[in-house]
Design an enzyme around this catalytic site. Structure first.
Site, mmCIF file in Angstrom:
data_model
loop_
_atom_site.group_PDB
_atom_site.id
_atom_site.type_symbol
_atom_site.label_atom_id
_atom_site.label_comp_id
_atom_site.label_asym_id
_atom_site.label_seq_id
_atom_site.Cartn_x
_atom_site.Cartn_y
_atom_site.Cartn_z
ATOM 1 N N GLU A 133 -0.074 -0.852 9.917
ATOM 2 C CA GLU A 133 0.232 -0.589 8.728
ATOM 3 C C GLU A 133 0.424 -2.065 8.369
ATOM 4 O O GLU A 133 0.982 -2.969 8.823
ATOM 5 C CB GLU A 133 1.732 -0.242 8.721
ATOM 6 N N LYS A 161 1.769 3.931 3.141
ATOM 7 C CA LYS A 161 1.210 3.260 4.325
ATOM 8 C C LYS A 161 1.399 3.819 5.396
ATOM 9 O O LYS A 161 0.773 4.203 6.497
ATOM 10 C CB LYS A 161 1.621 1.737 4.179
ATOM 11 N N THR A 162 2.880 4.151 5.526
ATOM 12 C CA THR A 162 2.856 4.816 6.865
ATOM 13 C C THR A 162 2.730 5.950 7.297
ATOM 14 O O THR A 162 2.304 6.293 8.454
ATOM 15 C CB THR A 162 4.768 4.880 6.965
#
Length: 472
Positions: free
Chosen positions: A170, A126-127
């Site tokens: 995010e 995600k990051t």
């Protein structure tokens, strides 16, 4: 977790003075920073002082070290995350006084009101995907707002209030709170069993991502971007399509809408051709290694297309992406030994990281992994899988478990992982004492080796110590 039906989004302009419990955390500090940039009155507390708190004070926040009910003077809204315990003095006082209390995700949703929201979800990646998407959109001439669970290497920022109408965030699935968003574009990088302390089963995790797709589908022009190469994401994507949600897929699979071809993952940066519906869009050379980063880049590119951005500018943004801190981040090199730091704390992440590391050394050196398990529950649930992934390294140190929000569990330590790593016993070491790790590792390092400090806890602090030790 508060369900979407129970928590109508409150515009940020109506929140008044906002107090963050744990304001120094990666997610909380980003939201606070955006609120400060919008001129909102922000305060907060954290258990210890840090550089993050110093920066927030410089932006105008009132920040306290330690938690105390007296900090809540003139506060209208309290923001907490799932890491905040019910016994926290500020949370107890807020409940007693009837103060408005929001989950971190509700506060973030408040900032997305009237913006085209892009929510990046998934068990892993995600990051980096959020960061790549942000940079790609910036190269397209958009000034997006963003909130990332990590820090962009190039700018040192984890959040920004942009002048454009796009907000990239995010979306954390760990406690189900990502279902509070109604994004215009929703990305699913992968879907695997994780956070079983909350979900209980892998099937429940998939059900949550099904609901996430439906949240995207509430927008008439909503698009789900999902990884075709991941079995869980592919299942979720197919079910969403059957329910009438617009879905675009990416990956190396022949069925992917955005496909990676002629890929080379053997060097320090991933290289591949990006193809969409038979049209070759261009050759992409990333600065980051590994197949997983190539997939993250494909997801980010798909988002730019869902938002109608120019192909050439989006590709240029991916090529220019300088990385995210704690994601295969090079901390330094001394005497031919390179030290990298990575946040990997799930077996799939760990496996992908060490696979990429093998490409970086390319047979010229060894991969020395220093792994700190994160959470007792995760260590128990995935002890075998962690050990299998660590078998990709040449030599391994397993540290004790970083407890984070959990209480110790009798009989659970890093030793249960170390005991299962299938390497020569002389190449696998369980070191319980944090301070003993660096002195143990230093004599073993040779030119052309790479050292990886791995985990979501304080293992990240070992990198500078190793580099300092190599210079002496």
């Amino acid at each position: 977790m508060v369900s979407p039906e129970e928590s109508p989004v409150i515009p940020a302009t109506e929140l008044g003075r906002v107090f963050f419990v744990g304001i120094g955390g990666a997610g909380m500090s980003g939201i606070a920073r955006v609120m400060l940039m919008r001129g909102m009155d922000v305060a907060g507390s954290d258990a210890r002082d840090s550089r993050v708190l110093t920066l927030l004070r410089a932006q105008g926040a009132e920040v306290f070290v330690g938690h105390d009910a007296s900090h809540l003077r003139d506060v209208d809204t309290l923001v907490v995350s799932s890491a905040v315990r019910d016994s926290n003095a500020e949370l107890v006082a807020a409940r007693a006084s009837g103060l408005r209390i929001l989950h971190r995700s509700q506060a973030l949703a408040a900032l997305m009101v009237d913006r085209r929201a892009v929510a990046i979800a998934g068990t892993h990646g995600k990051t980096t995907t959020t960061s790549m998407t942000t940079v790609a959109l910036q190269h397209c001439g958009i000034d997006p707002s963003f909130a990332i669970g990590g820090i962009l290497t190039a700018t040192g920022a984890n959040a920004h209030d942009g002048t454009g109408d796009v907000f990239v965030a995010e979306a954390d699935e760990s406690d189900g709170s990502f279902l509070l968003y109604t994004p215009r574009v929703g990305v699913i990088t992968n879907v695997e069993a994780d956070h079983l302390d909350f979900y209980g089963t892998g099937e429940a995790v998939e059900k949550a991502f099904d609901q996430f797709c439906d949240r995207v589908g509430e927008s008439s022009d909503g698009v789900v971007v999902a990884c075709a190469d991941d079995a869980g994401a592919a299942r979720v994507a197919e079910r969403a399509r059957q329910r009438g949600v617009t879905v675009w897929t990416y990956g190396r699979s022949d069925t992917a809408d955005f496909r990676l071809e002629n890929a080379d993952f053997s060097g320090p940066g991933a290289v591949f051709d990006l193809v969409a519906q038979g049209r070759r869009l261009g050759r992409v050379a990333l600065r980051q290694p590994g197949e997983y980063n190539a997939l993250n880049a494909a997801a980010a590119f798909a988002v730019t297309q869902a938002l109608g951005q120019p192909v050439d500018r989006a590709l240029a943004g991916l090529k220019a992406f300088g990385g995210t801190r704690r994601r295969f981040e090079l901390r330094g090199e001394v005497n031919g030994v390179r030290v990298f730091d990575d946040y990997a704390h799930h077996p799939t992440e760990l496996n992908a990281l060490l696979k990429a590391a093998r490409g970086v050394v390319a047979g010229s050196g060894r991969v020395f992994a220093i792994f700190q398990p994160h959470l007792f529950s995760r260590t128990v649930n995935f002890q075998v899988e962690f050990a299998q992934a660590l078998g990709r390294a040449d030599e391994v140190v397993v540290m004790d478990v970083y407890a984070a929000r959990e209480d110790p569990v009798p009989g659970v330590s890093g030793a249960i992982v170390a005991d299962r790593v299938e390497l020569d016993p002389g190449l696998v070491h369980f070191i319980e004492s944090w301070s003993a790790v660096v002195p143990f590792v230093l004599p073993k390092l040779q030119p052309n080796d790479i050292v990886l400090t791995i985990g979501a806890g304080d293992v990240t602090m070992l990198g500078p110590e190793i580099l300092e030790g190599l210079t002496s």
